[in-house]
Design an enzyme around this catalytic site. Structure first.
Site, short mmCIF file in Angstrom:
data_model
loop_
_atom_site.label_atom_id
_atom_site.label_comp_id
_atom_site.label_asym_id
_atom_site.label_seq_id
_atom_site.Cartn_x
_atom_site.Cartn_y
_atom_site.Cartn_z
N CYS A 21 -28.51 61.20 29.72
CA CYS A 21 -27.33 60.79 30.49
C CYS A 21 -26.91 61.84 31.52
O CYS A 21 -26.17 61.54 32.45
CB CYS A 21 -26.17 60.46 29.57
SG CYS A 21 -26.55 59.03 28.55
N HIS A 40 -20.01 60.25 33.98
CA HIS A 40 -20.98 59.40 33.27
C HIS A 40 -20.22 58.35 32.47
O HIS A 40 -19.17 58.65 31.88
CB HIS A 40 -21.83 60.28 32.35
CG HIS A 40 -22.70 59.49 31.44
ND1 HIS A 40 -23.60 58.55 31.92
CD2 HIS A 40 -22.81 59.46 30.09
CE1 HIS A 40 -24.22 57.99 30.90
NE2 HIS A 40 -23.76 58.53 29.77
N ASN A 87 -23.58 51.58 29.59
CA ASN A 87 -24.14 52.91 29.84
C ASN A 87 -25.57 52.74 30.37
O ASN A 87 -26.47 52.37 29.62
CB ASN A 87 -24.12 53.70 28.53
CG ASN A 87 -24.69 55.10 28.68
OD1 ASN A 87 -25.25 55.46 29.71
ND2 ASN A 87 -24.56 55.90 27.63
N1 ACO Z 1 -19.55 45.88 16.34
C1 ACO Z 1 -18.77 45.92 15.25
N2 ACO Z 1 -18.73 46.98 14.43
C2 ACO Z 1 -19.49 48.03 14.74
C3 ACO Z 1 -20.33 48.05 15.87
C4 ACO Z 1 -20.34 46.91 16.67
N3 ACO Z 1 -21.11 46.84 17.77
N4 ACO Z 1 -20.95 49.23 15.92
C5 ACO Z 1 -20.56 49.94 14.87
N5 ACO Z 1 -19.67 49.22 14.15
C6 ACO Z 1 -19.01 49.63 12.92
C7 ACO Z 1 -19.76 50.71 12.20
O1 ACO Z 1 -20.72 50.13 11.35
C8 ACO Z 1 -18.66 51.39 11.45
O2 ACO Z 1 -18.37 50.65 10.28
P1 ACO Z 1 -18.04 51.38 8.90
O3 ACO Z 1 -16.81 52.20 9.17
O4 ACO Z 1 -17.82 50.24 7.97
O5 ACO Z 1 -19.23 52.20 8.58
C9 ACO Z 1 -17.49 51.28 12.37
O6 ACO Z 1 -17.76 50.20 13.27
C10 ACO Z 1 -17.27 52.51 13.20
O7 ACO Z 1 -16.08 52.25 13.86
P2 ACO Z 1 -15.35 53.37 14.64
O8 ACO Z 1 -15.23 54.60 13.83
O9 ACO Z 1 -14.12 52.80 15.22
O10 ACO Z 1 -16.37 53.64 15.83
P3 ACO Z 1 -16.21 54.72 16.89
O11 ACO Z 1 -14.80 54.82 17.32
O12 ACO Z 1 -16.90 55.96 16.46
O13 ACO Z 1 -17.01 54.08 18.10
C11 ACO Z 1 -19.04 54.34 19.33
C12 ACO Z 1 -18.40 53.94 18.00
C13 ACO Z 1 -18.57 53.41 20.40
C14 ACO Z 1 -20.57 54.28 19.20
C15 ACO Z 1 -18.61 55.78 19.70
O14 ACO Z 1 -18.83 56.61 18.60
C16 ACO Z 1 -19.32 56.36 20.90
O15 ACO Z 1 -19.10 55.95 22.02
N6 ACO Z 1 -20.13 57.42 20.72
C17 ACO Z 1 -20.71 58.16 21.83
C18 ACO Z 1 -21.78 57.44 22.57
C19 ACO Z 1 -22.29 58.35 23.66
O16 ACO Z 1 -21.53 58.94 24.41
N7 ACO Z 1 -23.57 58.55 23.78
C20 ACO Z 1 -24.06 59.58 24.68
C21 ACO Z 1 -24.71 59.11 25.82
S1 ACO Z 1 -26.11 58.14 25.48
C22 ACO Z 1 -27.49 58.96 26.07
O17 ACO Z 1 -27.53 60.11 26.31
C23 ACO Z 1 -28.80 58.19 26.18
#
Ligand code: ACO
Length: 329
Positions: free
Chosen positions: A112, A252, A282
């Site tokens: 990214c 980003h 993304n």
């Molecule tokens: N739909 C419904 N539920 C989901 C989904 C979905 N698509 N995805 C995950 N969940 C669930 C999980 O299973 C988890 O459930 P559990 O608590 O029962 O285990 C729960 O939702 C997690 O919820 P939150 O804690 O609210 O999730 P969070 O706020 O951490 O958001 C997210 C998740 C969006 C992935 C976030 O952590 C994020 O954006 N992370 C960073 C991503 C990023 O910046 N990547 C870097 C760039 S990518 C690159 O370099 C190629």
């Protein structure tokens, strides 16, 4: 002498996938995706379309806008983690497609942060005085490495490409400063395990779904919030600027909450922040050049405007780059 952006361009594939479409594929909801990430739709390539095709659209538009002939291009740098194939490089495929007969080029893997790495590298080539016209492209076909059975990752990404033409300037505009970082201790949190020399493709790697992105979202989120906010504030500070000096912050687009945290840290008003994650998700190396191209087309940037770019991604990689907008087409 500085390097400056003389044109921007983007390519967004036509096919749209909404959160509601995803609801039919995995156990997710529009409400969850929108509230956690800010994403509403993303665009995906059609069958047979890949990263070099998107990058070629971008390269052609950059040349057309600036009335540059392909033979004038000195170098092509393509930031991507989804090249058409392991080799030859996507840069080679784009060079051939546009007929840049005197160019050299290479792909750069910074996930990214790839476009920021590439933009800074391109700027150094121009500043050296040896190269006058450098195409810098960020392009990713994330759908090619997404596991559409894994709701943790498949809802987050989309396909797209953007790019800029870099040329020398004697004026006050152009790339002013950059801070780039890498920390491989982040590798376990975000990667694609197979397809490289450690785990070449085999029946086993395919069965174990190792050719797809794997991410510990919570861990990446924690590092990304701090990494992007800190490095954005750091570059402003070391150049003696405040948030209020910025015309536009083009971060980003991985998660709206990460962007909001970084913008808050720099004391920015929402009008100063470019957000398009709602439309495209993304697109990895594509997000920043797509954002610059949209901002330019929408008349949000005037010559002399101060612009801050920032990114965080797999590696971990992260960075920020400060520039003064030119008469970019
Ligand atoms: N739909 C419904 N539920 C989901 C989904 C979905 N698509 N995805 C995950 N969940 C669930 C999980 O299973 C988890 O459930 P559990 O608590 O029962 O285990 C729960 O939702 C997690 O919820 P939150 O804690 O609210 O999730 P969070 O706020 O951490 O958001 C997210 C998740 C969006 C992935 C976030 O952590 C994020 O954006 N992370 C960073 C991503 C990023 O910046 N990547 C870097 C760039 S990518 C690159 O370099 C190629």
């Amino acid at each position: 002498m500085r390097a400056t952006i003389t044109a921007t361009a983007r390519y967004i594939p036509e096919r749209v996938m909404t959160n509601f479409d995803l609801e039919k594929i995995v156990d997710t909801s529009d409400e969850w995706i929108r509230s956690r990430t800010g994403i509403e739709t993303r665009h995906l390539v059609k069958d047979g379309e890949a990263t070099s095709a998107m990058g070629t659209h971008v390269a052609r538009e950059l040349l057309e806008k600036t009335a540059t002939s392909p033979e004038e291009v000195d170098a092509i740098i393509v930031a991507t983690v989804t090249p058409d194939m392991m080799f030859p490089s996507t840069a080679a495929l784009i060079q051939n497609a546009i007929g840049a007969s005197k160019a050299w080029g290479f792909d750069l893997s910074g996930a990214c942060s790839g476009f920021l790495y590439a933009l800074d590298t391109g700027a150094r080539l121009v500043e050296s005085g040896k190269y006058q016209k450098v195409l810098v492209i960020g392009a990713d076909t994330m759908s090619s490495i997404l596991d559409f059975t894994d709701r943790n990752t498949c809802v987050l990404f989309g396909d797209g490409a953007g790019g800029v033409l870099l040329e020398p300037t004697e004026g006050d505009s152009g790339i002013l400063d950059s801070i780039l970082r890498i920390d491989g201790s982040g590798a376990p949190y975000l990667n694609m395990p197979a397809g490289g020399s450690l785990h070449p493709a085999s029946h086993e790697t395919v069965e174990k779904r190792m050719h797809y992105i794997r991410q510990d979202g919570k861990a990446v989120f924690k590092f990304a919030v701090k990494g992007m906010a800190d490095i954005s504030a750091e570059i402003l500070e070391r150049n003696g600027f405040q948030g209020s000096d910025l015309k536009l912050y083009i971060p980003h687009q991985a998660n709206k909450r990460i962007i909001d945290a970084a913008a808050k840290r720099c004391g920015l008003h929402p009008d100063q922040v470019l957000i398009n994650i709602n439309k495209y998700g993304n697109t990895t190396a594509g997000t920043i050049p797509i954002g610059m191209s949209e901002a330019s087309d929408e008349g949000r940037l005037e010559p002399g405007d101060l612009v801050l770019l920032a990114a965080f991604g797999a590696g971990f990689t992260w960075g920020s780059l400060l520039l003064r907008w030119d008469h970019a087409k």
